[in-house]
Write a protein that holds these residues in place. Sequence first.
Motif, PDB file in Angstrom:
ATOM      1  N   LYS A  80      21.787  36.631 -11.516  1.00 31.28           N
ATOM      2  CA  LYS A  80      21.218  36.678 -10.192  1.00 31.28           C
ATOM      3  C   LYS A  80      19.925  35.724 -10.337  1.00 31.28           C
ATOM      4  CE  LYS A  80      22.069  40.928 -10.377  1.00 31.28           C
ATOM      5  NZ  LYS A  80      22.363  42.436  -9.919  1.00 31.28           N
ATOM      6  N   GLN A  81      19.074  36.089 -11.375  1.00 28.79           N
ATOM      7  CA  GLN A  81      17.801  35.345 -11.473  1.00 28.79           C
ATOM      8  C   GLN A  81      18.120  33.726 -11.750  1.00 28.79           C
ATOM      9  OE1 GLN A  81      15.632  37.153 -14.538  1.00 28.79           O
ATOM     10  NE2 GLN A  81      16.893  36.230 -16.341  1.00 28.79           N
ATOM     11  N   GLU A  82      19.163  33.498 -12.549  1.00 22.66           N
ATOM     12  CA  GLU A  82      19.644  32.101 -12.546  1.00 22.66           C
ATOM     13  C   GLU A  82      19.865  31.417 -11.449  1.00 22.66           C
ATOM     14  OE1 GLU A  82      21.524  32.235 -17.061  1.00 22.66           O
ATOM     15  OE2 GLU A  82      22.882  32.410 -15.472  1.00 22.66           O
ATOM     16  N   LEU A  83      20.864  32.231 -10.358  1.00 21.16           N
ATOM     17  CA  LEU A  83      20.852  31.695  -8.988  1.00 21.16           C
ATOM     18  C   LEU A  83      19.719  31.087  -8.343  1.00 21.16           C
ATOM     19  CD1 LEU A  83      24.061  33.644  -8.060  1.00 21.16           C
ATOM     20  CD2 LEU A  83      24.204  31.249  -8.369  1.00 21.16           C
ATOM     21  N   LEU A  84      18.896  32.273  -8.427  1.00 21.79           N
ATOM     22  CA  LEU A  84      17.297  32.198  -7.654  1.00 21.79           C
ATOM     23  C   LEU A  84      16.728  30.836  -8.288  1.00 21.79           C
ATOM     24  CD1 LEU A  84      15.350  33.057  -5.735  1.00 21.79           C
ATOM     25  CD2 LEU A  84      14.474  34.600  -7.630  1.00 21.79           C
ATOM     26  N   ARG A  85      16.785  30.619  -9.569  1.00 20.91           N
ATOM     27  CA  ARG A  85      16.101  29.384 -10.183  1.00 20.91           C
ATOM     28  C   ARG A  85      16.891  28.310  -9.480  1.00 20.91           C
ATOM     29  NH1 ARG A  85      16.418  31.786 -16.290  1.00 20.91           N
ATOM     30  NH2 ARG A  85      14.559  33.732 -15.859  1.00 20.91           N
ATOM     31  N   LEU A  86      18.241  28.199  -9.679  1.00 17.27           N
ATOM     32  CA  LEU A  86      18.795  26.988  -9.164  1.00 17.27           C
ATOM     33  C   LEU A  86      18.544  26.660  -7.577  1.00 17.27           C
ATOM     34  CD1 LEU A  86      22.515  27.445 -10.828  1.00 17.27           C
ATOM     35  CD2 LEU A  86      20.792  25.522 -11.285  1.00 17.27           C
ATOM     36  N   SER A  87      18.560  27.749  -6.979  1.00 17.27           N
ATOM     37  CA  SER A  87      18.431  27.366  -5.581  1.00 17.27           C
ATOM     38  C   SER A  87      16.987  26.817  -5.300  1.00 17.27           C
ATOM     39  CB  SER A  87      18.746  28.768  -4.552  1.00 17.27           C
ATOM     40  OG  SER A  87      17.472  29.896  -4.992  1.00 17.27           O
ATOM     41  N   CYS A  88      16.111  27.202  -6.136  1.00 14.11           N
ATOM     42  CA  CYS A  88      14.677  26.718  -5.937  1.00 14.11           C
ATOM     43  C   CYS A  88      14.633  25.371  -6.320  1.00 14.11           C
ATOM     44  CB  CYS A  88      13.720  27.557  -6.446  1.00 14.11           C
ATOM     45  SG  CYS A  88      13.316  29.311  -5.794  1.00 14.11           S
ATOM     46  N   VAL A  89      14.997  25.137  -7.570  1.00 16.09           N
ATOM     47  CA  VAL A  89      14.984  23.811  -7.957  1.00 16.09           C
ATOM     48  C   VAL A  89      15.721  22.738  -7.170  1.00 16.09           C
ATOM     49  CG1 VAL A  89      15.335  22.428 -10.128  1.00 16.09           C
ATOM     50  CG2 VAL A  89      14.569  24.549 -10.378  1.00 16.09           C
ATOM     51  N   LEU A  90      16.894  22.954  -7.099  1.00 24.90           N
ATOM     52  CA  LEU A  90      17.938  22.147  -6.312  1.00 24.90           C
ATOM     53  C   LEU A  90      17.470  22.103  -4.960  1.00 24.90           C
ATOM     54  CD1 LEU A  90      21.442  23.005  -7.640  1.00 24.90           C
ATOM     55  CD2 LEU A  90      19.984  21.212  -8.704  1.00 24.90           C
ATOM     56  N   GLY A  91      17.087  23.045  -4.144  1.00 20.88           N
ATOM     57  CA  GLY A  91      16.546  22.885  -3.084  1.00 20.88           C
ATOM     58  C   GLY A  91      15.195  22.059  -2.717  1.00 20.88           C
ATOM     59  N   ALA A  92      14.460  21.979  -3.662  1.00 18.93           N
ATOM     60  CA  ALA A  92      13.148  21.002  -3.663  1.00 18.93           C
ATOM     61  C   ALA A  92      13.945  19.585  -3.786  1.00 18.93           C
ATOM     62  CB  ALA A  92      12.330  21.596  -5.027  1.00 18.93           C
ATOM     63  N   LEU A  93      14.647  19.478  -4.931  1.00 15.30           N
ATOM     64  CA  LEU A  93      15.191  18.081  -4.806  1.00 15.30           C
ATOM     65  C   LEU A  93      15.836  17.732  -3.786  1.00 15.30           C
ATOM     66  CD1 LEU A  93      16.716  18.340  -8.583  1.00 15.30           C
ATOM     67  CD2 LEU A  93      14.642  17.285  -7.869  1.00 15.30           C
ATOM     68  N   ASN A  94      16.721  18.582  -2.990  1.00 10.44           N
ATOM     69  CA  ASN A  94      17.187  18.051  -1.563  1.00 10.44           C
ATOM     70  C   ASN A  94      16.168  17.806  -0.774  1.00 10.44           C
ATOM     71  OD1 ASN A  94      19.586  17.992  -0.202  1.00 10.44           O
ATOM     72  ND2 ASN A  94      18.435  19.743   1.287  1.00 10.44           N
ATOM     73  N   LEU A  95      14.855  18.278  -0.692  1.00 12.55           N
ATOM     74  CA  LEU A  95      13.798  17.970   0.345  1.00 12.55           C
ATOM     75  C   LEU A  95      13.551  16.618   0.112  1.00 12.55           C
ATOM     76  CD1 LEU A  95      12.577  21.392   0.765  1.00 12.55           C
ATOM     77  CD2 LEU A  95      13.533  20.306   2.322  1.00 12.55           C
ATOM     78  N   LEU A  96      13.560  16.091  -1.305  1.00 13.04           N
ATOM     79  CA  LEU A  96      12.835  14.907  -1.689  1.00 13.04           C
ATOM     80  C   LEU A  96      13.706  13.455  -1.448  1.00 13.04           C
ATOM     81  CD1 LEU A  96      11.532  16.178  -5.033  1.00 13.04           C
ATOM     82  CD2 LEU A  96      10.165  15.660  -2.934  1.00 13.04           C
ATOM     83  N   TRP A  97      14.624  13.597  -0.826  1.00 12.94           N
ATOM     84  CA  TRP A  97      15.626  12.174  -0.861  1.00 12.94           C
ATOM     85  C   TRP A  97      15.649  11.627   0.455  1.00 12.94           C
ATOM     86  CZ3 TRP A  97      20.270  11.778   1.577  1.00 12.94           C
ATOM     87  CH2 TRP A  97      20.859  13.071   2.184  1.00 12.94           C
TER      88      TRP A  97
END
Length: 258
Positions: A80-97
């Motif tokens: 669960k905490q790994e999914l939370l980390r991934l959603s934050c990191v990948l979500g931030a990258l998705n906002l940058l392009w």
Amino acid sequence: SSLWRDIAATFKNRNFRLIVILETVLGGMGGIIAVLLMVTYTYFWELDTIAISALFAGPPLVAVLLATTASRALSRRFEKQELLRLSCVLGALNLLWLTPLKLLGLLPENSMFVFALIFLNYTINTVFTIIRTISNHALLADMADEQDLATGKRQEGVMFAAAFFAAKFISGFGYLVGGPFLDLIGLEAGMLPGEAPASVIWGLGLIMGPGLALLLIIPGWVAFKLDLSMKTQLTTQQALRERNATSAAASPEQRDSG
């Protein structure tokens, strides 16, 4: 007084304090998006009402379908905490392009290709939002076990209420800062799409892309600081079972002695 004591007791839990910080920042992001999304579609992307309606309806529906379809596979592969980390990191990258491509003039004007990119970007953002929400709920349930072991009290209600109140409370500030922000970048009442000055375009593009990505750094940092691994949770649950078994075994003896 009992309620406030219960709330104070939950904030002694380090993981819970971190989750409240995470929920507060995500609530603030939600408030900003709620205020500026329609304005961004209208003045930054210059979309018509049909396209805007499709974006408000389509990406959330597709995101729900994708998240529910993939949830079982994701839960088998990640904690669960790994999914939370991934959603934050990948979500931030998705906002940058996407919005930087528009600001740099690398996208064609008002084409179906651009609409498809916006649809894809918003869908991905919504998928990660759903994953973050589910992960937060699941981690709060784990924290209730952790709190039970530490204090002898199950405080799910207080924990969920305090965390979500923080998120809802701060989301209201999106409406307080939205108006002054639009004034700051120069968006005037009655201004038509296509007539907005460069300050409006750049302001909306930066806040709805890199700006939100910068805010996501805080939830990402929190997600990496949480200590709620599967191993920790299994240890906590085993300790709770042993405590409850000991309590149950002692109860008949206490009744007999009474």
